[in-house]
Design a protein around this motif. Structure first.
Motif, PDB file in Angstrom:
ATOM      1  N   PHE A 109       0.915  -1.339   0.232  1.00  0.00           N
ATOM      2  CA  PHE A 109       0.140  -0.072   0.186  1.00  0.00           C
ATOM      3  C   PHE A 109       0.873   0.578  -0.006  1.00  0.00           C
ATOM      4  N   ASN A 110       1.836   1.616   0.545  1.00  0.00           N
ATOM      5  CA  ASN A 110       2.983   2.205   0.282  1.00  0.00           C
ATOM      6  C   ASN A 110       3.345   3.102  -1.806  1.00  0.00           C
ATOM      7  N   ILE A 111       3.597   1.957  -1.431  1.00  0.00           N
ATOM      8  CA  ILE A 111       3.410   2.536  -3.148  1.00  0.00           C
ATOM      9  C   ILE A 111       2.713   3.937  -3.753  1.00  0.00           C
ATOM     10  N   LEU A 112       1.179   3.616  -3.493  1.00  0.00           N
ATOM     11  CA  LEU A 112       0.491   4.607  -3.730  1.00  0.00           C
ATOM     12  C   LEU A 112       0.930   5.864  -3.508  1.00  0.00           C
ATOM     13  N   GLU A 113       0.899   5.584  -2.046  1.00  0.00           N
ATOM     14  CA  GLU A 113       1.935   7.138  -1.884  1.00  0.00           C
ATOM     15  C   GLU A 113       2.830   7.787  -1.422  1.00  0.00           C
ATOM     16  N   VAL A 114       3.259   7.179  -1.938  1.00  0.00           N
ATOM     17  CA  VAL A 114       4.964   6.935  -2.852  1.00  0.00           C
ATOM     18  C   VAL A 114       4.723   7.792  -4.110  1.00  0.00           C
ATOM     19  N   SER A 115       3.683   6.999  -4.394  1.00  0.00           N
ATOM     20  CA  SER A 115       3.574   6.964  -6.048  1.00  0.00           C
ATOM     21  C   SER A 115       3.233   8.431  -6.177  1.00  0.00           C
ATOM     22  N   TYR A 116       2.200   8.944  -5.088  1.00  0.00           N
ATOM     23  CA  TYR A 116       1.515   9.949  -5.242  1.00  0.00           C
ATOM     24  C   TYR A 116       2.338  10.927  -5.028  1.00  0.00           C
ATOM     25  N   TRP A 159       7.343   6.777   2.891  1.00  0.00           N
ATOM     26  CA  TRP A 159       7.010   5.552   3.525  1.00  0.00           C
ATOM     27  C   TRP A 159       6.699   4.787   4.603  1.00  0.00           C
ATOM     28  N   PHE A 160       7.842   5.707   5.493  1.00  0.00           N
ATOM     29  CA  PHE A 160       8.071   5.146   7.246  1.00  0.00           C
ATOM     30  C   PHE A 160       6.059   5.659   7.529  1.00  0.00           C
ATOM     31  N   ALA A 161       5.757   7.369   6.778  1.00  0.00           N
ATOM     32  CA  ALA A 161       4.415   7.392   7.588  1.00  0.00           C
ATOM     33  C   ALA A 161       3.414   6.281   6.575  1.00  0.00           C
ATOM     34  N   GLY A 162       3.751   5.988   5.828  1.00  0.00           N
ATOM     35  CA  GLY A 162       2.479   4.202   5.403  1.00  0.00           C
ATOM     36  C   GLY A 162       2.689   3.558   6.525  1.00  0.00           C
ATOM     37  N   GLU A 163       4.143   2.817   6.682  1.00  0.00           N
ATOM     38  CA  GLU A 163       4.458   1.940   6.953  1.00  0.00           C
ATOM     39  C   GLU A 163       3.826   2.072   8.264  1.00  0.00           C
ATOM     40  N   GLY A 164       4.667   3.250   9.067  1.00  0.00           N
ATOM     41  CA  GLY A 164       3.826   3.084  10.195  1.00  0.00           C
ATOM     42  C   GLY A 164       2.432   3.334  10.768  1.00  0.00           C
ATOM     43  N   ALA A 165       1.776   3.934   9.959  1.00  0.00           N
ATOM     44  CA  ALA A 165      -0.016   4.131   9.795  1.00  0.00           C
ATOM     45  C   ALA A 165      -0.198   2.201   9.693  1.00  0.00           C
ATOM     46  N   ASN A 166       0.475   1.270   8.701  1.00  0.00           N
ATOM     47  CA  ASN A 166       0.250  -0.100   8.400  1.00  0.00           C
ATOM     48  C   ASN A 166       0.594  -1.059  10.064  1.00  0.00           C
ATOM     49  N   ASN A 167       1.464  -0.370  10.879  1.00  0.00           N
ATOM     50  CA  ASN A 167       1.638  -1.671  11.972  1.00  0.00           C
ATOM     51  C   ASN A 167       0.746  -1.044  13.391  1.00  0.00           C
ATOM     52  N   GLY A 188     -13.805   8.789   3.542  1.00  0.00           N
ATOM     53  CA  GLY A 188     -13.448  10.276   3.019  1.00  0.00           C
ATOM     54  C   GLY A 188     -12.105  10.717   3.671  1.00  0.00           C
ATOM     55  N   ASN A 189     -11.586  10.158   4.835  1.00  0.00           N
ATOM     56  CA  ASN A 189     -10.749  10.185   5.631  1.00  0.00           C
ATOM     57  C   ASN A 189      -9.547   9.468   5.439  1.00  0.00           C
ATOM     58  N   LEU A 190      -9.799   8.381   4.185  1.00  0.00           N
ATOM     59  CA  LEU A 190      -8.149   7.357   3.849  1.00  0.00           C
ATOM     60  C   LEU A 190      -8.071   8.065   2.285  1.00  0.00           C
ATOM     61  N   GLY A 191      -9.101   8.364   1.452  1.00  0.00           N
ATOM     62  CA  GLY A 191      -8.754   9.197   0.482  1.00  0.00           C
ATOM     63  C   GLY A 191      -8.026  10.342   0.333  1.00  0.00           C
ATOM     64  N   PHE A 192      -8.330  11.366   1.358  1.00  0.00           N
ATOM     65  CA  PHE A 192      -7.365  12.280   1.818  1.00  0.00           C
ATOM     66  C   PHE A 192      -6.352  12.470   2.585  1.00  0.00           C
ATOM     67  N   THR A 193      -5.944  11.269   3.401  1.00  0.00           N
ATOM     68  CA  THR A 193      -4.582  11.105   3.815  1.00  0.00           C
ATOM     69  C   THR A 193      -3.920   9.908   3.326  1.00  0.00           C
ATOM     70  N   ALA A 194      -4.314   9.303   2.449  1.00  0.00           N
ATOM     71  CA  ALA A 194      -3.637   7.922   1.422  1.00  0.00           C
ATOM     72  C   ALA A 194      -3.162   9.423   0.273  1.00  0.00           C
ATOM     73  N   ALA A 195      -3.937   9.450  -0.485  1.00  0.00           N
ATOM     74  CA  ALA A 195      -4.336  10.100  -1.494  1.00  0.00           C
ATOM     75  C   ALA A 195      -4.129  11.528  -1.709  1.00  0.00           C
ATOM     76  N   TRP A 196      -4.801  12.724  -1.485  1.00  0.00           N
ATOM     77  CA  TRP A 196      -5.119  14.057  -1.553  1.00  0.00           C
ATOM     78  C   TRP A 196      -3.463  14.300  -0.347  1.00  0.00           C
ATOM     79  N   ILE A 197      -3.198  14.689   0.110  1.00  0.00           N
ATOM     80  CA  ILE A 197      -2.383  14.752   1.676  1.00  0.00           C
ATOM     81  C   ILE A 197      -0.984  14.874   0.445  1.00  0.00           C
ATOM     82  N   PRO A 198      -0.753  13.569   0.055  1.00  0.00           N
ATOM     83  CA  PRO A 198       0.634  12.866  -0.899  1.00  0.00           C
ATOM     84  C   PRO A 198       1.061  13.972  -2.073  1.00  0.00           C
ATOM     85  N   THR A 199      -0.193  13.741  -2.526  1.00  0.00           N
ATOM     86  CA  THR A 199       0.006  14.975  -3.895  1.00  0.00           C
ATOM     87  C   THR A 199      -0.416  15.953  -3.929  1.00  0.00           C
ATOM     88  N   VAL A 200      -0.887  16.930  -3.240  1.00  0.00           N
ATOM     89  CA  VAL A 200      -0.732  18.635  -3.255  1.00  0.00           C
ATOM     90  C   VAL A 200       0.556  18.663  -2.035  1.00  0.00           C
TER      91      VAL A 200
END
Length: 249
Positions: free
Chosen positions: A31-38, A65-73, A149-161
């Motif tokens: 899932f972290n691939i999504l966030e670093v890609s955004y 990556w650390f943000a995503g892996e931390g959240a995953n754990n 909405g929180n998932l989309g905002f945190t994992a897609a909107w914030i990384p891209t912007v």
């Protein structure tokens, strides 16, 4: 229809080394691939009119990556999830990784603009609220628009912007454009996540996750939500087109 637990015994987690390794690289690492890609996408969009910086990109990638892996754990340490991994190790590694992400976010803010740190704070709050199911799950559960909405905002909107903001730390029409464009990406991720509540057994199997919790899959709900994905994708593409037009026309 509903699915029951895949394990009727009381499992004992593996040892510390196993738990540490599988926390540093969690079962949800893909899932972290999504966030670093955004974030990379946001930076590339900014590079159309601004100078590219490999230095910023090299710091932004481990930050995300650390943000995503931390959240995953934090997510996977919940009772009944990844029962082969010691949840105490998962929580410790999760919070340490989130802390490392905050530190790297501070470095990026120092190198660019301290306004960037507002993205760091918003992202950390959204990730913790989602994965620890705070506020009675209203920022996590799919039955609430605030949950998906929180998932989309945190994992897609914030990384891209925030990726765009790293190379173009200015409040202008281009930032507005990429913000609107990112709402489209956010809506697509929301649509993908919307149906996973009824696909948990298959999802856990795909990510090789051992679990004991019961999963309550309902075929009718899955069909209804899958049908709603189509207009969500349509609106997402319209929103993205508007955002790109503001950025480049």
């Amino acid at each position: 229809m509903s699915y029951e637990s895949n394990n009727n015994s009381d499992p004992t987690p593996e040892g510390f080394t196993y738990s540490l390794v599988h926390s540093l690289v969690s079962p949800y690492w893909q899932f972290n691939i999504l966030e670093v890609s955004y974030m990379s996408m946001g930076m590339v969009l900014a590079a159309v009119n601004h100078d590219w910086s490999w230095q910023l990109w090299a710091i932004a990638m481990p930050f995300m990556w650390f943000a995503g892996e931390g959240a995953n754990n934090l997510d996977l340490a919940d009772e009944g999830m990844t029962v082969d991994i010691d949840s105490r190790v998962q929580y410790a590694v999760g919070y340490l990784m989130l802390g490392a992400a905050v530190v790297l976010g501070g470095v990026l803010s120092w190198m660019t603009s301290w306004w960037f740190f507002s993205f760091v704070v918003l992202g950390a709050f959204g990730a913790v609220a989602y994965n620890l199911e705070l506020f009675d799950g209203r920022l996590h559960d799919r039955e609430y628009v605030t949950g998906v909405g929180n998932l989309g905002f945190t994992a897609a909107w914030i990384p891209t912007v925030s990726g765009y903001f790293l190379l173009s730390p200015e409040f202008d029409v281009q930032l507005l454009g990429v913000s609107i464009f990112s709402f489209g990406l956010m809506l697509i991720l929301m649509a993908i996540d919307y149906v996973t509540e009824d696909l948990k057994e298959q999802k856990y199997e795909a990510f090789d996750i051992e679990y004991t919790r019961d999963v309550d899959a309902k075929l009718e709900r899955l069909q209804r939500r899958a049908a709603k994905q189509h207009p969500m994708h349509n609106y997402a593409l319209l929103i993205m087109a508007v955002g790109l037009a503001l950025m480049f026309l």
